[in-house]
Design a protein around this motif. Structure first.
Motif, PDB file in Angstrom:
ATOM      1  N   ILE A   1      92.147  60.103  36.611  1.00 44.84           N
ATOM      2  CA  ILE A   1      90.768  59.623  36.728  1.00 44.84           C
ATOM      3  C   ILE A   1      89.800  60.672  36.201  1.00 44.84           C
ATOM      4  O   ILE A   1      88.883  60.372  35.434  1.00 44.84           O
ATOM      5  CB  ILE A   1      90.433  59.288  38.201  1.00 44.84           C
ATOM      6  N   GLU A   2      90.007  61.909  36.615  1.00 47.55           N
ATOM      7  CA  GLU A   2      89.108  62.976  36.180  1.00 47.55           C
ATOM      8  C   GLU A   2      89.145  63.146  34.659  1.00 47.55           C
ATOM      9  O   GLU A   2      88.109  63.337  34.013  1.00 47.55           O
ATOM     10  CB  GLU A   2      89.490  64.291  36.867  1.00 47.55           C
ATOM     11  N   ALA A   3      90.339  63.067  34.080  1.00 48.34           N
ATOM     12  CA  ALA A   3      90.475  63.241  32.632  1.00 48.34           C
ATOM     13  C   ALA A   3      89.784  62.123  31.853  1.00 48.34           C
ATOM     14  O   ALA A   3      89.277  62.349  30.749  1.00 48.34           O
ATOM     15  CB  ALA A   3      91.960  63.295  32.257  1.00 48.34           C
ATOM     16  N   LEU A   4      89.731  60.925  32.424  1.00 48.08           N
ATOM     17  CA  LEU A   4      89.190  59.779  31.702  1.00 48.08           C
ATOM     18  C   LEU A   4      87.738  59.453  32.056  1.00 48.08           C
ATOM     19  O   LEU A   4      87.168  58.514  31.491  1.00 48.08           O
ATOM     20  CB  LEU A   4      90.071  58.551  31.944  1.00 48.08           C
ATOM     21  N   ARG A   5      87.139  60.191  32.948  1.00 51.94           N
ATOM     22  CA  ARG A   5      85.736  59.912  33.292  1.00 51.94           C
ATOM     23  C   ARG A   5      84.807  60.009  32.077  1.00 51.94           C
ATOM     24  O   ARG A   5      83.950  59.125  31.883  1.00 51.94           O
ATOM     25  CB  ARG A   5      85.263  60.847  34.400  1.00 51.94           C
TER      26      ARG A   5
ATOM     27  N   VAL B   1      85.823  54.013  36.289  1.00 50.90           N
ATOM     28  CA  VAL B   1      86.953  54.280  35.391  1.00 50.90           C
ATOM     29  C   VAL B   1      87.902  53.094  35.371  1.00 50.90           C
ATOM     30  O   VAL B   1      88.368  52.642  34.313  1.00 50.90           O
ATOM     31  CB  VAL B   1      87.688  55.574  35.803  1.00 50.90           C
ATOM     32  N   ASP B   2      88.171  52.534  36.556  1.00 44.39           N
ATOM     33  CA  ASP B   2      89.095  51.404  36.650  1.00 44.39           C
ATOM     34  C   ASP B   2      88.549  50.126  36.012  1.00 44.39           C
ATOM     35  O   ASP B   2      89.310  49.185  35.783  1.00 44.39           O
ATOM     36  CB  ASP B   2      89.435  51.130  38.116  1.00 44.39           C
ATOM     37  N   ARG B   3      87.256  50.082  35.730  1.00 46.47           N
ATOM     38  CA  ARG B   3      86.675  48.918  35.052  1.00 46.47           C
ATOM     39  C   ARG B   3      86.883  48.974  33.546  1.00 46.47           C
ATOM     40  O   ARG B   3      86.674  47.979  32.853  1.00 46.47           O
ATOM     41  CB  ARG B   3      85.167  48.826  35.332  1.00 46.47           C
ATOM     42  N   PHE B   4      87.288  50.158  33.033  1.00 47.76           N
ATOM     43  CA  PHE B   4      87.369  50.324  31.581  1.00 47.76           C
ATOM     44  C   PHE B   4      88.738  50.749  31.073  1.00 47.76           C
ATOM     45  O   PHE B   4      89.040  50.535  29.893  1.00 47.76           O
ATOM     46  CB  PHE B   4      86.323  51.351  31.114  1.00 47.76           C
ATOM     47  N   VAL B   5      89.565  51.375  31.915  1.00 46.32           N
ATOM     48  CA  VAL B   5      90.848  51.895  31.445  1.00 46.32           C
ATOM     49  C   VAL B   5      91.926  51.637  32.503  1.00 46.32           C
ATOM     50  O   VAL B   5      91.623  51.299  33.653  1.00 46.32           O
ATOM     51  CB  VAL B   5      90.770  53.410  31.148  1.00 46.32           C
ATOM     52  N   LEU B   6      93.172  51.827  32.098  1.00 41.48           N
ATOM     53  CA  LEU B   6      94.308  51.728  33.010  1.00 41.48           C
ATOM     54  C   LEU B   6      94.871  53.121  33.227  1.00 41.48           C
ATOM     55  O   LEU B   6      95.319  53.768  32.274  1.00 41.48           O
ATOM     56  CB  LEU B   6      95.395  50.809  32.431  1.00 41.48           C
ATOM     57  N   VAL B   7      94.846  53.577  34.468  1.00 40.70           N
ATOM     58  CA  VAL B   7      95.303  54.931  34.760  1.00 40.70           C
ATOM     59  C   VAL B   7      96.034  54.931  36.092  1.00 40.70           C
ATOM     60  O   VAL B   7      95.603  54.299  37.058  1.00 40.70           O
ATOM     61  CB  VAL B   7      94.116  55.926  34.767  1.00 40.70           C
ATOM     62  N   GLY B   8      97.165  55.652  36.126  1.00 39.79           N
ATOM     63  CA  GLY B   8      97.912  55.768  37.366  1.00 39.79           C
ATOM     64  C   GLY B   8      99.399  55.824  37.122  1.00 39.79           C
ATOM     65  O   GLY B   8      99.860  55.912  35.972  1.00 39.79           O
ATOM     66  N   PRO B   9     100.205  55.768  38.172  1.00 41.08           N
ATOM     67  CA  PRO B   9     101.660  55.802  38.035  1.00 41.08           C
ATOM     68  C   PRO B   9     102.178  54.511  37.414  1.00 41.08           C
ATOM     69  O   PRO B   9     101.487  53.484  37.400  1.00 41.08           O
ATOM     70  CB  PRO B   9     102.144  55.980  39.471  1.00 41.08           C
TER      71      PRO B   9
END
Length: 343
Positions: free
Chosen positions: A224-228, A277-285
């Protein structure tokens, strides 16, 4: 269902070709090359990849009819299609207004009308017609002097409702960038269907590309921090009306837009938390990314385009191919079995 991949064409051409080759070896069927600001020319890169990775289907995502004349787009697309010996997907869009259109002193208004007109012109040129045209451009009997009849499908890349309707009206497909929730994707497809209905078209064989920035990481907080900053940039390029359709708080949109208007994009980042962030990209495990990917496919996507950051791009492709894609395929198979059982 197609899994495709992309990254910004930053760095040496040889490195990008190696990226393309690894993606193909990992089982991705299609590579998209962006016409991104001032990096390497995408048509040249497409031709190079076509020669060196011949089994890979190729697409350009996206070029625009402001910095490139439709005749030049058509002849470049025809050349790449001939070199590749297979269909080329040609993405058209409005261009990057802040970093390209305005900096080149171009008038970026009337984007939907201009893209619609360019699509019709390019299609006629690729069909071998002698084109006469009076509109945004003047053509006085122009015919492409290229070999054969190249196979080129034109897809429109956008989040804007008017442009989405243009895709439904005249496109062979649509590229839905950053509409990462099923609700946001449904908004985009509803506008596409409205355009098709207006033109009396069916959407048979119509491509729906879910163009998504993806970061597969076991440390979601780090991701999340990297993609903010990237999410802030995407929100800054999104109109308030569309941001609202994507579920973004209007107050956040206002503050981010004010920061960009003041030429202080770094100040916009502080307004962007995990929810944005979750409204624009997919991030996580992997399981989380796979579930969101599968939801978009069930919602109508025919091509899930994995956009990865340049730094660590190959490692991200490997993680998606080995850890996410198998989960997506299992989720989709389970959903199909459930649908059959309920029929």
């Amino acid at each position: 269902m197609i899994f495709s991949f992309t990254r910004i064409p930053e760095g040496p051409v040889a490195e990008f070709v190696a990226f393309a080759r690894e993606g193909y070896e990992l089982g991705f069927q299609r590579l998209w090359i962006p016409d991104q600001t001032y990096y390497a020319d995408p048509f040249v890169l497409l031709a190079q990849v076509a020669r060196e990775v011949p089994g890979l289907e190729l697409g350009l995502a996206v070029t625009n009819p402001y910095t490139r004349h439709p005749v030049q787009i058509a002849r470049s697309a025809a050349t790449v299609a001939e070199v590749a010996g297979r269909r080329l997907l040609l993405g058209l869009g409005a261009g990057n207004r802040k970093h390209v259109i305005e900096r080149l002193g171009l008038d970026g208004r009337r984007a939907p009308e201009r893209v619609r007109e360019a699509t019709l012109l390019i299609r006629r040129l690729l069909a071998g017609e002698a084109v006469r045209w009076e509109g945004s451009w003047t053509l006085q009997g122009v015919t492409l002097q290229t070999s054969g009849r190249p196979k080129v499908a034109i897809v429109i890349g956008t989040r804007n409702p008017k442009m989405l309707r243009v895709a439904g009206e005249v496109g062979d497909g649509v590229m839905l960038e950053s509409l990462v929730s099923p609700e946001a994707q449904a908004y985009g497809l509803a506008e596409v269907r409205a355009g098709a209905q207006r033109a009396g078209r069916t959407l048979e064989a119509f491509e729906v590309i879910a163009w998504q920035s993806v970061r597969v990481t076991d440390d979601r907080a780090e991701g999340i921090e990297a993609l903010r900053p990237w999410a802030a940039y995407l929100l800054g390029m999104t109109t308030p009306a569309v941001a609202a359709r994507m579920g973004v708080d209007p107050e956040v949109t206002r503050r981010v837009h004010e920061a960009f208007a003041a030429a202080r994009p770094e100040a916009a980042v502080r307004f962007v938390g995990a929810e944005i962030v979750d409204r624009f990209v997919l991030v996580g495990p992997p399981p989380d990314v796979a579930a969101r990917c599968a939801a978009l496919v069930r919602g109508g996507a025919t091509d899930f385009a994995v956009q990865v950051a340049t730094v660590g791009a190959n490692a991200q492709l490997r993680r998606f191919a080995r850890e996410v894609r198998p989960l997506v395929e299992r989720m989709l198979a389970a959903a199909n079995r459930e649908n059959v059982g309920n029929a």
